[in-house]
Structures are given as structure tokens and as C-alpha cells.
Motif scaffolding. Structure first.
Motif, PDB file in Angstrom:
ATOM      1  N   LYS A   1     -10.385   4.581   0.376  1.00 39.74           N
ATOM      2  CA  LYS A   1     -10.439   6.039   0.216  1.00 39.74           C
ATOM      3  C   LYS A   1     -10.917   6.713   1.492  1.00 39.74           C
ATOM      4  O   LYS A   1     -10.496   7.813   1.818  1.00 39.74           O
ATOM      5  CB  LYS A   1     -11.351   6.437  -0.952  1.00 39.74           C
ATOM      6  CG  LYS A   1     -10.703   6.301  -2.291  1.00 39.74           C
ATOM      7  CD  LYS A   1     -11.619   6.803  -3.393  1.00 39.74           C
ATOM      8  CE  LYS A   1     -10.941   6.626  -4.727  1.00 39.74           C
ATOM      9  NZ  LYS A   1     -11.815   7.038  -5.826  1.00 39.74           N
TER      10      LYS A   1
ATOM     11  N   GLU B   1      -9.312  -0.508  -3.126  1.00 35.74           N
ATOM     12  CA  GLU B   1      -8.870   0.894  -3.246  1.00 35.74           C
ATOM     13  C   GLU B   1     -10.024   1.847  -2.993  1.00 35.74           C
ATOM     14  O   GLU B   1      -9.868   2.842  -2.295  1.00 35.74           O
ATOM     15  CB  GLU B   1      -8.236   1.152  -4.610  1.00 35.74           C
ATOM     16  CG  GLU B   1      -6.827   0.633  -4.700  1.00 35.74           C
ATOM     17  CD  GLU B   1      -6.093   1.078  -5.964  1.00 35.74           C
ATOM     18  OE1 GLU B   1      -6.717   1.666  -6.880  1.00 35.74           O
ATOM     19  OE2 GLU B   1      -4.885   0.832  -6.017  1.00 35.74           O
TER      20      GLU B   1
ATOM     21  N   LEU C   1       0.848  -1.190   0.000  1.00 36.15           N
ATOM     22  CA  LEU C   1       0.000   0.000   0.000  1.00 36.15           C
ATOM     23  C   LEU C   1       0.881   1.237   0.000  1.00 36.15           C
ATOM     24  O   LEU C   1       1.907   1.270   0.677  1.00 36.15           O
ATOM     25  CB  LEU C   1      -0.899   0.018   1.231  1.00 36.15           C
ATOM     26  CG  LEU C   1      -2.115  -0.909   1.197  1.00 36.15           C
ATOM     27  CD1 LEU C   1      -1.731  -2.363   1.202  1.00 36.15           C
ATOM     28  CD2 LEU C   1      -3.025  -0.609   2.361  1.00 36.15           C
TER      29      LEU C   1
ATOM     30  N   LYS D   1      -3.255   3.668  -2.412  1.00 30.84           N
ATOM     31  CA  LYS D   1      -3.313   2.799  -3.587  1.00 30.84           C
ATOM     32  C   LYS D   1      -2.704   1.448  -3.222  1.00 30.84           C
ATOM     33  O   LYS D   1      -1.940   1.333  -2.268  1.00 30.84           O
ATOM     34  CB  LYS D   1      -2.552   3.407  -4.760  1.00 30.84           C
ATOM     35  CG  LYS D   1      -3.147   4.688  -5.288  1.00 30.84           C
ATOM     36  CD  LYS D   1      -4.420   4.392  -6.011  1.00 30.84           C
ATOM     37  CE  LYS D   1      -4.926   5.619  -6.743  1.00 30.84           C
ATOM     38  NZ  LYS D   1      -6.081   5.321  -7.546  1.00 30.84           N
TER      39      LYS D   1
END
Length: 186
Positions: free
Chosen positions: A123, A119, A81, A102
Motif C-alpha cells: 500500500k 498487499e 500484481l 493487489k
């Protein structure tokens, strides 16, 4: 919880709890069939095909096949990540909302990230990622050593205060430990 798994192994973002209601124990997790039972009926009750999962992951995955099984030994090395930010940017110059996490995935994890919408789901953790990365910039290893020398606690205690749990037992019971490790190195 009986399996010693407290966090969804698919997403690392949902607790798997056993709670008590009216004197009866109930689990908040679900059991996923990694290889869908509709496609592989012979594996429906195979213990190695059963994965304790969070309700979100199990509800999204349903009967879809994905690439990497959480039981696989090298699963942690299949994803990294990272923040979608320019290298070396000062975190005080961007908003937490801009600090999007990401997934660099390989060896089957590409399908997991895609089909479980990881993903998109991560967020919502942009503020946490921003805080962690800001602390990486503010607290260099030298600064942490200085805080230890000044009596603010042991090295582990200072790191735990700044970044999150460092005790291996505590880490097993905390969410987003992969994000913490990948973004901070701790």
C-alpha cells in the motif's frame, strides 16, 4: 550479496546488502528456513531450505509455514500484481493514494501474500504505482517510438527513463521489478 541476490525474494521490496562497518563486513539480510527448523529439524542446514530474506519478511514469517518457495522455477508465474481500479479509468481522475496494488496469487503464493502481509506492505507504493500507470497512459508504444526518432535516446533508454531500468543486470539489483513488469509490461 555473495549469493548474487540483492533483493528479498519473498517481497521484492527490501535490499539484501553487505556493508562494511569498522573494517568488518556485515550483512543486512537474514537467512530464512523455508520449512521451519522447529517442525523440520532435519532440514535445518539443507541448502535448499535456506532462503536469503529481508529482515521484514524473516521477522514476519518466523516459524510459519508458507506456500511457495522462492527457489521454485515457476515462482514468477504464481503472482500477478494489478491496480485495484476500474478498467480504463484516466489516472488523472484519481489520487495516488487510491492506486492500491493487489496480488492475484495462485499455487501456494496465496499463503505467501497473506502470511507476509504483502498487499498491506505494498500500500505504501501506491504513488509509485500511480506514476507507472500514468506513464503507461501517457507513453504509448507509438509515442515511445516517436521519442526515439526525435533523438531522446535508444528504445531501452527511453523506456528506462519513463518506467525504470530495462537492462537485465540493472533489473537484478532494483526493487519492485515484478510490480514494474506486471503494471507496465516492461
Amino acid at each position: 550479496a555473495l549469493l548474487g541476490v540483492d533483493v528479498c525474494p519473498y517481497c521484492d521490496d527490501e535490499f539484501l546488502d553487505t556493508i562494511e562497518i569498522d573494517g568488518k563486513k556485515r550483512r543486512t539480510c537474514e537467512i530464512d528456513h523455508f520449512f521451519p527448523k522447529s517442525v523440520y529439524p532435519g532440514l535445518a542446514m539443507c541448502i535448499y531450505n535456506l532462503v536469503p530474506s529481508g529482515q521484514n519478511c524473516n521477522g514476519i514469517k518466523m516459524e510459519k509455514e508458507i506456500g511457495a518457495n522462492p527457489h521454485e522455477g515457476d515462482i514468477e508465474n504464481r503472482t500477478f500484481l494489478y491496480p485495484d481500479l476500474p478498467v480504463g479509468i484516466a489516472l488523472d481522475r484519481i489520487t495516488p493514494e487510491e492506486c492500491i496494488v493487489k496480488f492475484h496469487a495462485k499455487n501456494g503464493m496465496e499463503q505467501n501474500v497473506d502470511k507476509l502481509a504483502l498487499e498491506q506492505r505494498y500500500k505504501r507504493h501506491s504513488s509509485e504505482a500511480h506514476r507507472l500507470l500514468t506513464n503507461v497512459q501517457l507513453y504509448s508504444p507509438e509515442k515511445i517510438d516517436e521519442l526515439v526518432r526525435m533523438g531522446f535516446g535508444t528504445y531501452e533508454e527511453v523506456i528506462s527513463t519513463v518506467f525504470g531500468p530495462q537492462n537485465p543486470e540493472e533489473k537484478k539489483h532494483a526493487l519492485r521489478q515484478k510490480m514494474l513488469r506486471d503494471l507496465t509490461g516492461y
